[in-house]
Design a protein around this motif. Structure first.
Motif, PDB file in Angstrom:
ATOM      1  N   ILE A  84     180.006 131.203  -9.283  1.00 47.40           N
ATOM      2  CA  ILE A  84     179.356 130.283  -8.354  1.00 47.40           C
ATOM      3  C   ILE A  84     180.325 129.372  -7.591  1.00 47.40           C
ATOM      4  CG2 ILE A  84     178.888 128.436 -10.004  1.00 47.40           C
ATOM      5  CD1 ILE A  84     176.027 128.378  -8.675  1.00 47.40           C
ATOM      6  N   ILE A  85     181.468 129.040  -8.169  1.00 51.46           N
ATOM      7  CA  ILE A  85     182.386 128.120  -7.489  1.00 51.46           C
ATOM      8  C   ILE A  85     182.890 128.684  -6.159  1.00 51.46           C
ATOM      9  CG2 ILE A  85     184.600 126.905  -7.647  1.00 51.46           C
ATOM     10  CD1 ILE A  85     183.944 126.468 -10.630  1.00 51.46           C
ATOM     11  N   PRO A  86     183.355 129.951  -6.097  1.00 49.41           N
ATOM     12  CA  PRO A  86     183.779 130.444  -4.779  1.00 49.41           C
ATOM     13  C   PRO A  86     182.625 130.536  -3.781  1.00 49.41           C
ATOM     14  CG  PRO A  86     184.173 132.103  -6.498  1.00 49.41           C
ATOM     15  CD  PRO A  86     183.675 130.881  -7.167  1.00 49.41           C
TER      16      PRO A  86
ATOM     17  N   ALA B 257     180.181 128.359  -3.640  1.00 46.93           N
ATOM     18  CA  ALA B 257     180.017 126.977  -3.179  1.00 46.93           C
ATOM     19  C   ALA B 257     181.108 126.607  -2.172  1.00 46.93           C
ATOM     20  CB  ALA B 257     180.037 126.017  -4.365  1.00 46.93           C
ATOM     21  N   ILE B 258     182.309 127.096  -2.394  1.00 44.14           N
ATOM     22  CA  ILE B 258     183.404 126.851  -1.437  1.00 44.14           C
ATOM     23  C   ILE B 258     183.083 127.545  -0.119  1.00 44.14           C
ATOM     24  CG2 ILE B 258     185.830 127.336  -0.942  1.00 44.14           C
ATOM     25  CD1 ILE B 258     186.313 126.936  -4.017  1.00 44.14           C
ATOM     26  N   ASP B 259     182.660 128.825  -0.187  1.00 41.66           N
ATOM     27  CA  ASP B 259     182.309 129.561   1.027  1.00 41.66           C
ATOM     28  C   ASP B 259     181.154 128.907   1.777  1.00 41.66           C
ATOM     29  OD1 ASP B 259     184.256 131.395   0.297  1.00 41.66           O
ATOM     30  OD2 ASP B 259     182.826 132.936  -0.365  1.00 41.66           O
ATOM     31  N   ALA B 260     180.229 128.266   1.040  1.00 43.58           N
ATOM     32  CA  ALA B 260     179.054 127.630   1.642  1.00 43.58           C
ATOM     33  C   ALA B 260     179.339 126.228   2.172  1.00 43.58           C
ATOM     34  CB  ALA B 260     177.914 127.576   0.621  1.00 43.58           C
ATOM     35  N   GLY B 261     180.600 125.794   2.088  1.00 37.51           N
ATOM     36  CA  GLY B 261     180.981 124.507   2.661  1.00 37.51           C
ATOM     37  C   GLY B 261     180.625 123.297   1.820  1.00 37.51           C
TER      38      GLY B 261
ATOM     39  N   THR C 279     169.070 135.867  -0.990  1.00 38.32           N
ATOM     40  CA  THR C 279     167.944 136.261  -0.144  1.00 38.32           C
ATOM     41  C   THR C 279     168.371 137.208   0.965  1.00 38.32           C
ATOM     42  OG1 THR C 279     166.085 135.428   1.177  1.00 38.32           O
ATOM     43  CG2 THR C 279     168.188 134.254   1.394  1.00 38.32           C
ATOM     44  N   ASP C 280     167.373 137.926   1.508  1.00 34.64           N
ATOM     45  CA  ASP C 280     167.606 138.742   2.697  1.00 34.64           C
ATOM     46  C   ASP C 280     167.122 138.021   3.956  1.00 34.64           C
ATOM     47  OD1 ASP C 280     164.865 139.003   2.279  1.00 34.64           O
ATOM     48  OD2 ASP C 280     164.812 141.144   2.704  1.00 34.64           O
ATOM     49  N   LEU C 281     166.600 136.804   3.801  1.00 34.36           N
ATOM     50  CA  LEU C 281     166.200 135.986   4.941  1.00 34.36           C
ATOM     51  C   LEU C 281     167.446 135.610   5.735  1.00 34.36           C
ATOM     52  CD1 LEU C 281     164.213 134.147   6.542  1.00 34.36           C
ATOM     53  CD2 LEU C 281     164.592 132.402   4.779  1.00 34.36           C
ATOM     54  N   SER C 282     167.458 135.934   7.023  1.00 37.27           N
ATOM     55  CA  SER C 282     168.610 135.596   7.864  1.00 37.27           C
ATOM     56  C   SER C 282     168.705 134.088   8.035  1.00 37.27           C
ATOM     57  CB  SER C 282     168.495 136.260   9.238  1.00 37.27           C
ATOM     58  OG  SER C 282     168.616 137.652   9.104  1.00 37.27           O
ATOM     59  N   LEU C 283     169.865 133.554   7.715  1.00 39.71           N
ATOM     60  CA  LEU C 283     170.103 132.119   7.781  1.00 39.71           C
ATOM     61  C   LEU C 283     171.425 131.840   8.476  1.00 39.71           C
ATOM     62  CD1 LEU C 283     169.076 131.338   4.107  1.00 39.71           C
ATOM     63  CD2 LEU C 283     167.791 130.687   6.148  1.00 39.71           C
ATOM     64  N   LYS C 284     171.570 130.636   8.999  1.00 42.92           N
ATOM     65  CA  LYS C 284     172.828 130.204   9.603  1.00 42.92           C
ATOM     66  C   LYS C 284     173.767 129.796   8.470  1.00 42.92           C
ATOM     67  CE  LYS C 284     174.894 126.928  12.729  1.00 42.92           C
ATOM     68  NZ  LYS C 284     174.871 125.534  13.094  1.00 42.92           N
ATOM     69  N   VAL C 285     174.953 130.367   8.461  1.00 46.07           N
ATOM     70  CA  VAL C 285     175.889 130.069   7.374  1.00 46.07           C
ATOM     71  C   VAL C 285     176.709 128.829   7.692  1.00 46.07           C
ATOM     72  CG1 VAL C 285     176.035 132.472   6.610  1.00 46.07           C
ATOM     73  CG2 VAL C 285     177.687 131.618   8.257  1.00 46.07           C
ATOM     74  N   ASP C 286     177.052 128.116   6.624  1.00 46.11           N
ATOM     75  CA  ASP C 286     177.914 126.948   6.750  1.00 46.11           C
ATOM     76  C   ASP C 286     179.362 127.393   6.646  1.00 46.11           C
ATOM     77  OD1 ASP C 286     175.886 124.773   6.820  1.00 46.11           O
ATOM     78  OD2 ASP C 286     175.354 125.611   4.866  1.00 46.11           O
ATOM     79  N   LYS C 287     180.260 126.568   7.143  1.00 45.04           N
ATOM     80  CA  LYS C 287     181.687 126.879   7.097  1.00 45.04           C
ATOM     81  C   LYS C 287     182.336 126.197   5.895  1.00 45.04           C
ATOM     82  CE  LYS C 287     182.325 127.639  11.972  1.00 45.04           C
ATOM     83  NZ  LYS C 287     181.570 127.059  13.014  1.00 45.04           N
ATOM     84  N   ALA C 288     183.354 126.843   5.353  1.00 46.12           N
ATOM     85  CA  ALA C 288     184.147 126.215   4.298  1.00 46.12           C
ATOM     86  C   ALA C 288     184.753 124.932   4.857  1.00 46.12           C
ATOM     87  CB  ALA C 288     185.230 127.169   3.823  1.00 46.12           C
ATOM     88  N   VAL C 289     184.956 123.949   3.987  1.00 48.60           N
ATOM     89  CA  VAL C 289     185.463 122.651   4.426  1.00 48.60           C
ATOM     90  C   VAL C 289     186.852 122.390   3.844  1.00 48.60           C
ATOM     91  CG1 VAL C 289     183.209 121.585   4.756  1.00 48.60           C
ATOM     92  CG2 VAL C 289     184.300 121.468   2.530  1.00 48.60           C
TER      93      VAL C 289
END
Length: 178
Positions: free
Chosen positions: A117-119, A121-125, A151-161
């Motif tokens: 889960i940590i990577p 969370a990093i990928d999700a910003g 999910t397979d629901l299309s969502l806008k992804v957040d950027k790593a910070v």
């Protein structure tokens, strides 16, 4: 049909916070972070995980621990705030997954038994990795627990910070010294 991905993403994050998440981040699912098998410590059984391949997104949920109670660590009060958050995690992830399924999309909740889960969370910003493997958030530092929903629901992804934590750790050196 979902036509406005940005609005849907905003709504999903609102619902996740309503159900109890302190922070919410979204990333495309990197299959390198998924576990292929599970191990039951009671039965010594190894079982292949049956992951829904259509799920292309991970919604990462962070749950903050009470600051005043965390400061009492290693006392039992600190453990109580951690326990509360660990009990909220499956409830919130399950409720969010059910909400998404109610919209007609595939969704499954997960924790440390499903993916690293940590990577995610990093990928999700949501955080940056610090020295000693501590995962730090901009708002709550390291005092968060994590859950996720796939999910397979299309969502806008957040950027790593980039929070400057790696740089801070290199300059501070206290962990390395002690």
């Amino acid at each position: 049909d979902i036509t406005d991905i940005e609005k849907t993403t905003e709504d999903i994050k609102k619902v996740a916070r309503l159900f109890g998440a302190s922070l919410v981040g979204i990333t495309k699912l990197d299959e390198n972070w998924l576990y292929s098998h599970s191990y039951n410590t009671l039965t010594n059984e190894v079982k292949e995980l049956d992951f829904p391949v259509d799920c292309k997104y991970a919604i990462v949920l962070a749950f903050t621990m009470d600051y005043e109670l965390v400061k009492t660590s290693p006392a039992w009060l600190a453990q109580s705030t951690e326990g509360i958050e660990y009990s909220r995690m499956p409830f919130t992830a399950s409720m969010l997954a059910q909400c998404i399924r109610g919209l007609g999309y595939k969704s499954t909740p997960g924790g440390n038994d499903t993916a690293i889960i940590i990577p995610l969370a990093i990928d999700a910003g949501l955080r940056e990795l610090g020295r000693k493997g501590l995962r730090n958030t901009r708002r709550f530092g390291p005092r968060v627990s994590l859950a996720m929903v796939f999910t397979d629901l299309s969502l806008k992804v957040d950027k790593a910070v980039e929070l400057g934590i790696t740089r801070f750790c290199q300059n501070c050196g206290k962990c390395a010294k002690h």
